[in-house]
Design an enzyme around this catalytic site. Structure first.
Site, short mmCIF file in Angstrom:
data_model
loop_
_atom_site.label_atom_id
_atom_site.label_comp_id
_atom_site.label_asym_id
_atom_site.label_seq_id
_atom_site.Cartn_x
_atom_site.Cartn_y
_atom_site.Cartn_z
CB VAL A 149 -0.98 0.00 1.20
CG1 VAL A 149 -1.91 1.21 1.11
CG2 VAL A 149 -1.80 -1.29 1.22
N GLY A 190 -0.30 -9.49 -3.68
CA GLY A 190 -0.40 -8.40 -2.69
C GLY A 190 -1.78 -8.23 -2.10
CD GLU A 245 -4.79 -7.85 5.84
OE1 GLU A 245 -4.21 -7.17 6.68
OE2 GLU A 245 -5.20 -7.37 4.76
CE LYS A 280 -10.81 -5.42 4.56
NZ LYS A 280 -10.52 -6.41 3.53
N GLY A 328 -5.05 -4.91 -3.12
CA GLY A 328 -4.00 -4.66 -4.10
C GLY A 328 -3.50 -3.23 -4.00
N1 LIG Z 1 -2.50 -5.13 0.64
C1 LIG Z 1 -3.75 -4.75 0.50
O1 LIG Z 1 -4.42 -5.02 -0.49
C2 LIG Z 1 -4.39 -3.93 1.58
C3 LIG Z 1 -5.67 -3.41 1.34
C4 LIG Z 1 -6.30 -2.64 2.32
C5 LIG Z 1 -5.66 -2.43 3.52
N2 LIG Z 1 -4.43 -2.96 3.75
C6 LIG Z 1 -3.78 -2.65 5.03
O2 LIG Z 1 -2.69 -1.80 4.76
C7 LIG Z 1 -1.67 -2.01 5.73
C8 LIG Z 1 -0.38 -2.35 5.03
O3 LIG Z 1 -0.57 -3.50 4.25
P1 LIG Z 1 0.46 -3.95 3.11
O4 LIG Z 1 -0.27 -4.98 2.34
O5 LIG Z 1 1.00 -2.76 2.42
O6 LIG Z 1 1.57 -4.65 4.00
P2 LIG Z 1 3.10 -4.94 3.60
O7 LIG Z 1 3.54 -6.06 4.45
O8 LIG Z 1 3.27 -5.04 2.13
O9 LIG Z 1 3.84 -3.59 4.07
C9 LIG Z 1 4.04 -3.27 5.43
C10 LIG Z 1 5.14 -2.23 5.53
O10 LIG Z 1 5.26 -1.85 6.90
C11 LIG Z 1 6.66 -1.83 7.21
N3 LIG Z 1 6.86 -2.06 8.64
C12 LIG Z 1 6.67 -3.19 9.34
N4 LIG Z 1 7.00 -2.98 10.63
C13 LIG Z 1 7.40 -1.70 10.72
C14 LIG Z 1 7.89 -0.90 11.79
N5 LIG Z 1 8.02 -1.41 13.01
N6 LIG Z 1 8.22 0.37 11.52
C15 LIG Z 1 8.09 0.89 10.28
N7 LIG Z 1 7.65 0.19 9.23
C16 LIG Z 1 7.31 -1.10 9.47
C17 LIG Z 1 7.28 -2.93 6.37
O11 LIG Z 1 8.67 -2.68 6.23
C18 LIG Z 1 6.53 -2.72 5.06
O12 LIG Z 1 7.14 -1.71 4.31
C19 LIG Z 1 -2.22 -3.09 6.66
O13 LIG Z 1 -2.89 -2.47 7.73
C20 LIG Z 1 -3.21 -3.82 5.78
O14 LIG Z 1 -4.21 -4.47 6.52
C21 LIG Z 1 -3.78 -3.71 2.81
N1 LIG Z 2 -6.27 -8.83 2.76
C1 LIG Z 2 -7.33 -7.93 2.43
C2 LIG Z 2 -6.74 -6.67 1.86
C3 LIG Z 2 -7.77 -5.59 1.65
O1 LIG Z 2 -8.19 -5.07 2.86
C4 LIG Z 2 -8.24 -8.57 1.40
O2 LIG Z 2 -7.86 -9.60 0.82
O3 LIG Z 2 -9.33 -8.08 1.19
#
Ligand SMILES: NC(=O)c1ccc[n+]([C@@H]2O[C@H](COP(=O)([O-])OP(=O)(O)OC[C@H]3O[C@@H](n4cnc5c(N)ncnc54)[C@H](O)[C@@H]3O)[C@@H](O)[C@H]2O)c1
Ligand SMILES: N[C@@H](CCO)C(=O)O
Ligand code: NA
Length: 430
Positions: A15, A189, A192, A207, A304
């Site tokens: 993200v 991507g 979780e 959610k 994504g």
């Molecule tokens: N991937 C998706 O489609 C999606 C969709 C909606 C919401 N989210 C939410 O977005 C958030 C991030 O998800 P993501 O998929 O990008 O995860 P990810 O694992 O790809 O990225 C997480 C990032 O956080 C960093 N990180 C971890 N611990 C850390 C710390 N102690 N200090 C600083 N940085 C730290 C990691 O280095 C990494 O860059 C989560 O809350 C997730 O639930 C993700």
């Molecule tokens: N892991 C979550 C990311 C979006 O919040 C999903 O698959 O819907």
């Protein structure tokens, strides 16, 4: 030139990387839209040296994410790390305490601490924005909170987890197995950090707890959500659903009932032609039912990098333009704790699959137990013969009480001719 809005991003994964990309690629457009530049000034992630395919030169780097909240060149902290407690919670609390607006995609955090964090933000005149946390790129929070603000919402339901919908769709259309498709969702991507949160229904429940607060003006109550996941859904059930005219979806349902607010996440069979039944792959769909607007359906990509970052940046633009709305639609101090209506009080139809010994009298025993609990059978399917071996038997019921169905199920499962735990899937005829 108008003063830029300065952003500090914590978390540069799927993200966070997407947010950096949008802010760079669409910088001109965003500036035109909100009348001021929106620029990233500082970042934090776990490993500084990692190649992310993004140029971080000129940005201040912090190993400690909480330090972003003290940087005088940061107006808004974007929390994109994840997790309901630990670093993410500390960062958001510190940011609000230090007068920084917060934008987050973290549904786990808001499901657990949403009411308290909303109070912390609003008491200081700050924004806590979280469009990306629910249904990724679909503007479901704004849609419900602002767009449907005139209505008393009766119900909100939908597909809130892209990973599960992707898995269920791929299993049906390609016949691939569960583990294989999950690995794909991780690679894309969608999943979780701990994919158990996706497939066990916890992410959708996070959610739903947020959506319910917005829909009904109540405090966020994650513990009141009944949660079941999709681990037990087999390709056999997917095939039977097809045959009966249904699709299997992991559904999240929030409903206002006479007994209180019903919140549940579990696999459902829904009609193939319904908006939910027609929503495939990583797409999410949310149906809201308001007393004046009637039903509104929102569909789009639920996970994504691009879709999620799109929602994060929209929240940043609201802040840049000074648009403010109470976090959950009504001022946080007026969010009320509403009673929870338990899953036992559900009334509806059911699909039941049993693996039984193929010999005379077995079905009669099952039918007798259903009759004893006042459960009326609607349809019955048994195909093929394998005398002495396990064969699947499928039945659907008419409308019945969940409590009665569960009592019948316990006794059916205990029959020595029923060889595996019975599989029950609720049917919702939306
Ligand atoms: N991937 C998706 O489609 C999606 C969709 C909606 C919401 N989210 C939410 O977005 C958030 C991030 O998800 P993501 O998929 O990008 O995860 P990810 O694992 O790809 O990225 C997480 C990032 O956080 C960093 N990180 C971890 N611990 C850390 C710390 N102690 N200090 C600083 N940085 C730290 C990691 O280095 C990494 O860059 C989560 O809350 C997730 O639930 C993700
Ligand atoms: N892991 C979550 C990311 C979006 O919040 C999903 O698959 O819907
Ligand atoms: Na959204």
């Amino acid at each position: 030139m108008a003063k830029p809005l300065k952003i500090g991003i914590a978390g540069l994964g799927t993200v966070g990387g997407g947010v950096l990309q949008i802010l760079r690629r669409n910088a001109d457009l965003l500036e035109t839209r909100c009348g001021r530049p929106v620029v990233v000034t500082a970042v934090s992630a776990r490993s500084r040296g990692k190649d992310r395919g993004a140029d971080l030169s000129g940005l201040r780097w912090y190993d400690d994410a909480a330090a972003l909240a003290h940087d005088p060149e940061v107006d808004v902290v974007c929390e994109l790390i994840g997790g309901s407690d630990g670093v993410a919670k500390a960062l958001v609390e510190t940011a609000l305490a230090n007068g920084r607006h917060v934008v987050t995609a973290n549904k786990a955090l808001l499901a657990r601490h949403g009411t308290a964090l909303a109070l912390a933000a609003e008491s200081r005149g700050l924004t806590l924005a979280y469009e990306a946390a629910v249904a990724g790129g679909i503007p479901v929070i704004k849609g419900l909170r602002e767009g449907l603000a005139a209505n008393r919402v009766r119900e909100v339901h939908g597909i809130l987890n892209g990973t599960c919908n992707y898995i269920l769709t791929e299993m049906r259309t390609t016949g691939r197995d569960f583990a294989d498709v999950l690995a794909d969702a991780q690679r894309l991507g969608y999943a979780e950090a701990d994919p158990g949160f996706d497939i066990d229904g916890v992410d959708a429940a996070h959610k739903l707890a947020i959506l319910t607060a917005v829909a009904f003006g109540c405090q966020v109550d994650f513990d009141a959500v009944h949660v079941e996941g999709i681990r037990h859904i087999s390709s056999l059930d997917i095939q039977y659903a097809d045959e009966l005219g249904y699709r299997i979806r992991l559904l999240a349902i929030g409903r206002r009932t006479e007994r209180g607010i019903e919140q549940r996440v579990h696999p459902c069979m829904v009609p193939v032609g319904s908006p939910i039944g027609a929503t495939d792959g990583v797409f999410n769909a949310v149906v809201a039912d308001g007393d004046f607007v009637d039903k509104v359906v929102l569909v789009g990509r639920g996970a994504g990098a691009g879709p999620t970052a799109s929602a994060v940046v929209a929240d940043l633009l609201d802040i840049a333009q000074g648009r403010r709305t109470p976090t959950f639609g009504v001022p946080a101090e007026r969010l009320v704790p509403l009673p929870a209506s338990p899953i036992d009080s559900r009334r509806g139809r059911y699909y039941l699959r049993l693996m039984v010994v193929d010999r005379p009298g077995v079905i009669a025993d099952v039918a007798a137990l259903l009759r004893d609990h006042n459960v009326s059978m609607e349809a019955f399917l048994q195909r093929g013969r394998a005398p002495g071996e396990a064969v699947p038997v499928v039945l659907t019921t008419h409308e019945t009480d969940e409590a009665a169905m569960q009592r019948a199920l316990a006794q059916i499962g205990a029959l020595d001719t029923v060889l595996e735990p019975p599989r029950l899937i609720r049917i919702e005829d939306f």
